[in-house]
Design a protein around this motif. Structure first.
Motif, mmCIF file in Angstrom:
data_model
loop_
_atom_site.group_PDB
_atom_site.id
_atom_site.type_symbol
_atom_site.label_atom_id
_atom_site.label_comp_id
_atom_site.label_asym_id
_atom_site.label_seq_id
_atom_site.Cartn_x
_atom_site.Cartn_y
_atom_site.Cartn_z
ATOM 1 N N SER A 116 -10.452 -0.790 2.383
ATOM 2 C CA SER A 116 -9.645 -0.235 3.475
ATOM 3 C C SER A 116 -10.184 -0.708 4.814
ATOM 4 C CB SER A 116 -9.539 1.297 3.451
ATOM 5 O OG SER A 116 -10.497 1.910 2.661
ATOM 6 N N LEU A 155 0.553 2.777 18.917
ATOM 7 C CA LEU A 155 0.651 3.825 17.915
ATOM 8 C C LEU A 155 1.256 5.116 18.460
ATOM 9 C CD1 LEU A 155 -2.769 3.212 16.203
ATOM 10 C CD2 LEU A 155 -0.539 2.605 15.345
ATOM 11 N N ALA A 200 -4.092 8.133 12.979
ATOM 12 C CA ALA A 200 -4.473 6.763 12.648
ATOM 13 C C ALA A 200 -5.093 6.093 13.852
ATOM 14 C CB ALA A 200 -3.253 5.973 12.189
ATOM 15 N N PHE A 205 0.857 -1.191 0.000
ATOM 16 C CA PHE A 205 0.000 0.000 0.000
ATOM 17 C C PHE A 205 0.893 1.242 0.000
ATOM 18 C CE2 PHE A 205 -4.356 -1.196 0.492
ATOM 19 C CZ PHE A 205 -4.335 -2.460 1.053
ATOM 20 N N SER A 217 -8.625 7.060 14.157
ATOM 21 C CA SER A 217 -9.564 6.430 13.220
ATOM 22 C C SER A 217 -9.813 4.995 13.639
ATOM 23 C CB SER A 217 -9.065 6.521 11.776
ATOM 24 O OG SER A 217 -8.504 5.308 11.343
ATOM 25 N N ILE A 237 -5.888 -5.374 11.154
ATOM 26 C CA ILE A 237 -4.956 -4.759 12.097
ATOM 27 C C ILE A 237 -5.593 -4.708 13.480
ATOM 28 C CG2 ILE A 237 -3.845 -2.580 12.745
ATOM 29 C CD1 ILE A 237 -3.425 -2.060 9.738
ATOM 30 N N ASN A 245 -9.140 7.343 5.315
ATOM 31 C CA ASN A 245 -9.020 5.980 5.818
ATOM 32 C C ASN A 245 -7.939 5.214 5.074
ATOM 33 O OD1 ASN A 245 -10.777 5.650 7.883
ATOM 34 N ND2 ASN A 245 -12.415 4.732 6.676
ATOM 35 N N TYR A 246 -8.009 5.296 3.751
ATOM 36 C CA TYR A 246 -7.048 4.566 2.917
ATOM 37 C C TYR A 246 -5.638 5.062 3.220
ATOM 38 C CZ TYR A 246 -5.296 2.146 -1.258
ATOM 39 O OH TYR A 246 -4.623 1.308 -2.117
ATOM 40 N N TYR A 267 0.710 9.019 12.921
ATOM 41 C CA TYR A 267 0.077 7.811 13.426
ATOM 42 C C TYR A 267 -0.942 8.121 14.501
ATOM 43 C CZ TYR A 267 4.129 5.883 11.077
ATOM 44 O OH TYR A 267 5.079 5.576 10.164
ATOM 45 N N ILE A 300 -7.971 -2.613 7.808
ATOM 46 C CA ILE A 300 -7.932 -1.975 9.123
ATOM 47 C C ILE A 300 -8.517 -2.940 10.154
ATOM 48 C CG2 ILE A 300 -8.877 -0.066 10.498
ATOM 49 C CD1 ILE A 300 -8.621 1.689 7.999
ATOM 50 N N PHE A 311 -16.145 0.533 -2.250
ATOM 51 C CA PHE A 311 -14.744 0.196 -2.082
ATOM 52 C C PHE A 311 -14.107 0.655 -0.783
ATOM 53 C CE2 PHE A 311 -14.157 -2.244 -5.787
ATOM 54 C CZ PHE A 311 -15.211 -1.857 -6.605
ATOM 55 N N ASP A 312 -14.883 1.354 0.042
ATOM 56 C CA ASP A 312 -14.423 1.596 1.411
ATOM 57 C C ASP A 312 -14.261 0.263 2.131
ATOM 58 O OD1 ASP A 312 -16.429 4.488 1.434
ATOM 59 O OD2 ASP A 312 -14.267 4.493 1.793
ATOM 60 N N GLN A 355 -4.466 6.370 5.992
ATOM 61 C CA GLN A 355 -3.995 5.889 7.289
ATOM 62 C C GLN A 355 -3.645 4.411 7.219
ATOM 63 O OE1 GLN A 355 -5.374 8.759 10.570
ATOM 64 N NE2 GLN A 355 -7.150 7.623 9.897
ATOM 65 N N LEU A 356 -4.410 3.689 6.424
ATOM 66 C CA LEU A 356 -4.075 2.287 6.213
ATOM 67 C C LEU A 356 -2.685 2.177 5.598
ATOM 68 C CD1 LEU A 356 -4.645 -0.727 6.034
ATOM 69 C CD2 LEU A 356 -5.882 -0.304 3.905
ATOM 70 N N ILE A 372 -15.014 8.001 -2.078
ATOM 71 C CA ILE A 372 -14.397 7.021 -1.183
ATOM 72 C C ILE A 372 -13.697 7.795 -0.081
ATOM 73 C CG2 ILE A 372 -12.167 6.891 -2.354
ATOM 74 C CD1 ILE A 372 -12.361 3.798 -1.910
ATOM 75 N N ASP A 373 -13.496 7.149 1.055
ATOM 76 C CA ASP A 373 -12.833 7.823 2.165
ATOM 77 C C ASP A 373 -11.314 7.728 1.995
ATOM 78 O OD1 ASP A 373 -11.808 8.657 4.625
ATOM 79 O OD2 ASP A 373 -13.562 7.936 5.711
ATOM 80 N N GLN A 432 -0.208 4.150 5.977
ATOM 81 C CA GLN A 432 0.799 4.409 7.006
ATOM 82 C C GLN A 432 0.943 3.225 7.950
ATOM 83 O OE1 GLN A 432 -0.799 8.102 8.444
ATOM 84 N NE2 GLN A 432 0.548 9.316 7.143
ATOM 85 N N LEU A 433 -0.183 2.656 8.380
ATOM 86 C CA LEU A 433 -0.135 1.533 9.302
ATOM 87 C C LEU A 433 0.496 0.306 8.646
ATOM 88 C CD1 LEU A 433 -3.702 1.884 10.816
ATOM 89 C CD2 LEU A 433 -1.551 2.216 12.051
ATOM 90 N N ALA A 434 0.165 0.106 7.365
ATOM 91 C CA ALA A 434 0.659 -1.080 6.670
ATOM 92 C C ALA A 434 2.142 -0.968 6.356
ATOM 93 C CB ALA A 434 -0.128 -1.305 5.385
#
Lengths: 116, 282
Positions: free
Chosen positions: B154, B191, B201, A19, B204, B161, A99-100, B198, B158, B150-151, A102-103, A95-96, A105-107
């Motif tokens: 993600s 985090l 993050a 990602f 969220s 995780i 969210n994507y 982060y 998440i 398509f949300d 932040q994903l 689309i958000d 960054q986390l991934a």
């Protein structure tokens, strides 16, 4: 992988797609990546896209016709600013992206081991 | 909408519906609480996690992912090499972390209709049983549904995780049952050490876990209200101290205070001699 003529292909994690957003792309030059972009414009043979961290990514190849506002591209990063697309998927007109992002960054940090 | 918890009690593998906590039979036969609950859940995972999961090799036993038995899983990925046969449809699911083979048995017209619309290159959500078939790790899918918003993509990662963090936390705590309302604390801790990016993050993720633990929070409100409405409590003029609520209900003080604030806002309880004593308004 061939073993005595029988193909053992139960699972294969040899070709993951990381990602990325515009900022993370530079970590994967030459490697397979996936990114959500907002289509800014199409210039015959490539698409200029806005990444989820509001940067710019050039995607080489031909997008779906017609493309929706948001598109996911999977391909190989051929520079720190561009991706050579193998797969395009229309992700719709809304689309958000937060969210994507932040994903992304986390991934690429604490949870990288769940992905690549 | 995308939550995996709606599948809690409806998996076909739950052994004839005797898994409800109201059944005394289940209490005798059930393993330790955390594990018993986990094996009935659909665990959100990536193909990478499955590839690294422990398995004894015995076809009857379950995979173990991050210390938790994972019998049924939920995944999101792209379909490749869809192959239709008489009794089943198989394909590879590629979720960007790897590819795994999936098999969907087609017994009834419902099954056939479901897989009809699935094509190579499509994003789908697969819910199924993780197993070993002829030496290979595979998903025996009982549900394959195209992704339309398509949300969900993600969300799924998440969710993986989030689930990973929850099982890591309960591993640290030993065998205590993982309560959803502790997820907030577990999510913000790892985090915090990251950079500023982060911290948003974590908010969220805690929003996500906030939604999942919403019912648990309401449950907590009700427990407090019930306790304050007991005759033994209403008889006390100065009301009940919040520490007593915490001890008696076995809920952490921070959770008690959150519930108290919302109950006060709704006018259901009020404070008495000081800000630690409360009575029900009823």
């Amino acid at each position: 992988m061939l073993v005595y003529g029988k193909t053992t292909r139960d699972m294969d994690t040899s070709n993951p797609a990381a990602f990325v957003n515009a900022d993370l792309l530079r970590l994967y030059v030459g490697k397979r990546v996936r990114a959500l972009i907002q289509v800014v414009r199409s210039d015959g043979g490539s698409v200029v896209g806005k990444s989820t961290d509001d940067g710019q990514i050039i995607v080489k190849g031909n997008p779906p016709v017609p493309p929706t506002n948001f598109v996911e591209v999977i391909g190989v990063a051929d520079s720190d600013k561009s991706i050579r697309a193998e797969i395009w998927t229309n992700f719709g007109d809304a689309i958000d992206t937060h969210n994507y992002n932040q994903l992304c960054q986390l991934a690429n940090s604490d949870f990288k081991h769940l992905f690549i | 909408m995308f939550s995996s918890s709606q599948f809690d009690s409806s998996t076909p593998f739950s052994g004839g519906g005797f898994m409800s906590s109201q059944s005394t039979q289940a209490n005798d036969a059930a393993p330790s609480p955390a594990r018993g609950r986990q094996t009935n859940r659909l665990i959100p995972v990536t193909v990478k996690q499955i590839s690294e999961a422990d398995h004894s090799g015995d076809e009857k036993s379950n995979f173990v992912i991050n210390g938790v038995e994972a019998a049924n899983v939920t995944m999101v990925g792209m379909v490749f090499e869809k192959t239709e046969r008489n009794t089943d449809v198989s394909f590879f699911l590629d979720d960007g972390t790897g590819r795994i083979s999936c098999r969907r048995w087609v017994n009834e017209s419902f099954d056939a209709k479901e897989v009809e619309g699935i094509q190579d290159g499509m994003y789908v959500r697969v819910n199924g049983h993780l197993k070993i078939f002829q030496g290979n790790r595979q998903i025996g899918a009982f549900s394959v549904r195209p992704v339309t918003k398509f949300d969900e993509i993600s969300f799924h990662f998440i969710d993986c995780i989030h689930n990973h963090l929850q099982s890591s936390k309960s591993r640290q705590q030993g065998n205590s049952a993982t309560q959803p309302e502790t997820a907030d604390a577990s999510l913000s801790t790892p985090l915090r050490s990251g950079s500023n990016g982060y911290q948003t993050a974590s908010s969220s993720l805690s929003q996500l876990s906030g939604q999942i633990s919403f019912d648990a929070q309401k449950g907590c409100d009700q427990l407090i209200l019930d306790y304050l409405q007991l005759p033994s409590s209403s008889v006390k003029e100065k009301g009940i101290h919040r520490d007593e609520l915490s001890q008696q209900l076995k809920i952490p003080v921070e959770k008690i205070m959150e519930s108290i604030r919302s109950l006060e806002d709704e006018g259901l309880i009020y404070s008495t001699i000081d800000e630690f004593h409360f009575k029900s308004a009823a």
